[in-house]
Enzyme design. Structure first.
Site, PDB file in Angstrom:
ATOM      1  N   GLU A  97       3.826   1.291   2.251  1.00  0.00           N
ATOM      2  CA  GLU A  97       4.780   0.190   2.083  1.00  0.00           C
ATOM      3  C   GLU A  97       4.478  -0.965   3.033  1.00  0.00           C
ATOM      4  O   GLU A  97       5.375  -1.615   3.581  1.00  0.00           O
ATOM      5  CB  GLU A  97       6.239   0.657   2.274  1.00  0.00           C
ATOM      6  CG  GLU A  97       6.818   1.355   1.083  1.00  0.00           C
ATOM      7  CD  GLU A  97       6.484   2.847   1.035  1.00  0.00           C
ATOM      8  OE1 GLU A  97       6.478   3.487   2.104  1.00  0.00           O
ATOM      9  OE2 GLU A  97       6.224   3.360  -0.058  1.00  0.00           O
ATOM     10  N   GLU A 117       7.885  14.495   8.896  1.00  0.00           N
ATOM     11  CA  GLU A 117       6.921  13.554   8.348  1.00  0.00           C
ATOM     12  C   GLU A 117       5.725  13.427   9.282  1.00  0.00           C
ATOM     13  O   GLU A 117       4.568  13.506   8.871  1.00  0.00           O
ATOM     14  CB  GLU A 117       7.576  12.188   8.166  1.00  0.00           C
ATOM     15  CG  GLU A 117       6.668  11.125   7.584  1.00  0.00           C
ATOM     16  CD  GLU A 117       7.426   9.826   7.302  1.00  0.00           C
ATOM     17  OE1 GLU A 117       7.446   9.398   6.135  1.00  0.00           O
ATOM     18  OE2 GLU A 117       8.012   9.255   8.251  1.00  0.00           O
ATOM     19  N   ASP A 127       0.823  -1.202   0.000  1.00  0.00           N
ATOM     20  CA  ASP A 127       0.000   0.000   0.000  1.00  0.00           C
ATOM     21  C   ASP A 127       0.861   1.259   0.000  1.00  0.00           C
ATOM     22  O   ASP A 127       2.097   1.182  -0.084  1.00  0.00           O
ATOM     23  CB  ASP A 127      -0.991  -0.015   1.172  1.00  0.00           C
ATOM     24  CG  ASP A 127      -0.305   0.043   2.542  1.00  0.00           C
ATOM     25  OD1 ASP A 127       0.916   0.292   2.614  1.00  0.00           O
ATOM     26  OD2 ASP A 127      -1.007  -0.164   3.552  1.00  0.00           O
TER      27      ASP A 127
END
Length: 363
Positions: free
Chosen positions: A163, A314, A160
């Site tokens: 990962e 992130e 997905d």
């Protein structure tokens, strides 16, 4: 002092390689590569802030990469035709070195289709924004290779967007594929491409809905924040679609906390914190639905996550799904990736949409 928009543009431009690839994060060794998916969204943000040369340079780099490894697609088609098993190294990769080559012996799962739909979408957006319709001819070979690749593999289980879960068929991955095919076909006008896109859409609507809500993957009852992509930007369904609205309600209830968005409820990567780029996607949904107040709140939350250098990470570890896993990942790979170019790109996209709507945050 530079505002975060100016800083984000500079960070992205400074971290585009001489080849045209965008490094995912310059300070995080595991991310010293260029992903098709991340890069396409980063290039899209560059188009929106009128940095067209940077976007075009990325797509030229990717065009060369796909042509370089086109022999793999021919091999896949032959193997499928003959009923032979496909091996992990048969597939096109999800990420490449900045020079545009496969990474050797990484152990990274590379059969991941989402980026191949996303780059077609990104290229079509670049053409729409710049009016450079000649790029369809310039990139025809790589576009055709990508369409053949998708046509032969779209219904295969693969990794997905995160990962993970390589044995599943993922709703957001299918959305990427539909969105890419549907977008690029506005310039190709190919009946076979239209048929393939519609087949994928029908498959999503038939197989990826449980109890009137879209789900993370076939066989799951969970939601994932990437399901926002079904309407924004890939337009599998309308933003006011009943099933999509039910999905959004679940995402808000289960994954959104004070403006910060988790990937999915059971996420344990760095403890499963709140992702900047996913918060921006939620903000884009609010823009699309006309709730600019909530979109402003998300934008403000994102800005509050920037450090003294204006770097966006992130994710942030302030509201974790599972605190036990945070030190595990820090010990394995170091501190959370920062700056993450995709985070900065999505902030730019959200800022653009708010400005386009005439909405400005007060200082």
């Amino acid at each position: 002092m530079e505002n975060l928009v100016e800083k984000s543009i500079k960070i992205i431009k400074n971290n585009q390689s001489e080849y045209g690839s965008f490094i995912a994060s310059p300070s995080f060794p595991t991310y010293h590569f260029s992903w098709l998916r991340d890069g396409s969204f980063i290039a899209y943000s560059m188009d929106l802030v009128e940095q067209y040369a940077e976007a075009k340079k990325f797509y030229r780099w990717l065009n060369e990469v796909i042509i370089r490894y086109s022999y793999k697609v021919d091999k896949i088609i032959e193997k499928i035709k003959n009923g032979n098993k496909l091996e992990p190294n048969d597939f096109l990769y999800a990420r490449y070195t900045l020079e545009g080559y496969e990474e050797k012996d990484s152990g990274w799962g590379n059969f991941q289709l989402d980026g191949y739909g996303t780059w077609l979408w990104g290229l079509s957006e670049h053409i729409k924004i710049t009016g450079k319709t000649e790029l369809i001819n310039d990139f025809f070979k790589s576009i055709d290779i990508t369409i053949k690749y998708i046509d032969n593999l779209w219904y295969y289980p693969n990794f997905d967007v995160w990962e993970e879960n390589s044995d599943k068929i993922h709703t957001s991955t299918l959305a990427c594929l539909y969105g890419g095919l549907n977008s690029i076909n506005k310039y190709l006008n190919d009946d076979k491409v239209k048929e393939l896109a519609n087949k994928i859409k029908a498959y999503i609507l038939t197989n990826c809905v449980v109890e009137n809500s879209f789900v993370k993957y076939i066989g799951s009852k969970d939601v994932d924040s990437s399901l926002i992509w079904l309407a924004i930007p890939f337009e599998v369904v309308d933003v006011n679609d009943e099933i999509f609205l039910n999905t959004i309600k679940r995402i808000e209830k289960e994954l959104l906390h004070n403006g910060g968005m988790h990937r999915y409820r059971k996420d344990t990567y760095y403890g499963g914190g709140q992702w900047i780029l996913l918060s921006a996607w939620m903000g884009l949904y609010y823009c699309k639905s006309g709730d600019y107040k909530k979109a402003e709140e998300v934008k403000k939350w994102i800005e509050e996550q920037a450090d003294e250098n204006g770097y966006l990470p992130e994710q942030v570890p302030y509201h974790l799904n599972n605190e036990v896993y945070y030190p595990y990942w820090v010990n394995k790979w170091g501190n959370i990736a920062k700056p993450l170019l995709w985070s900065h790109a999505m902030y730019l996209v959200l800022d653009y949409e708010l400005k386009k709507a005439g909405v400005q945050l007060e200082d």
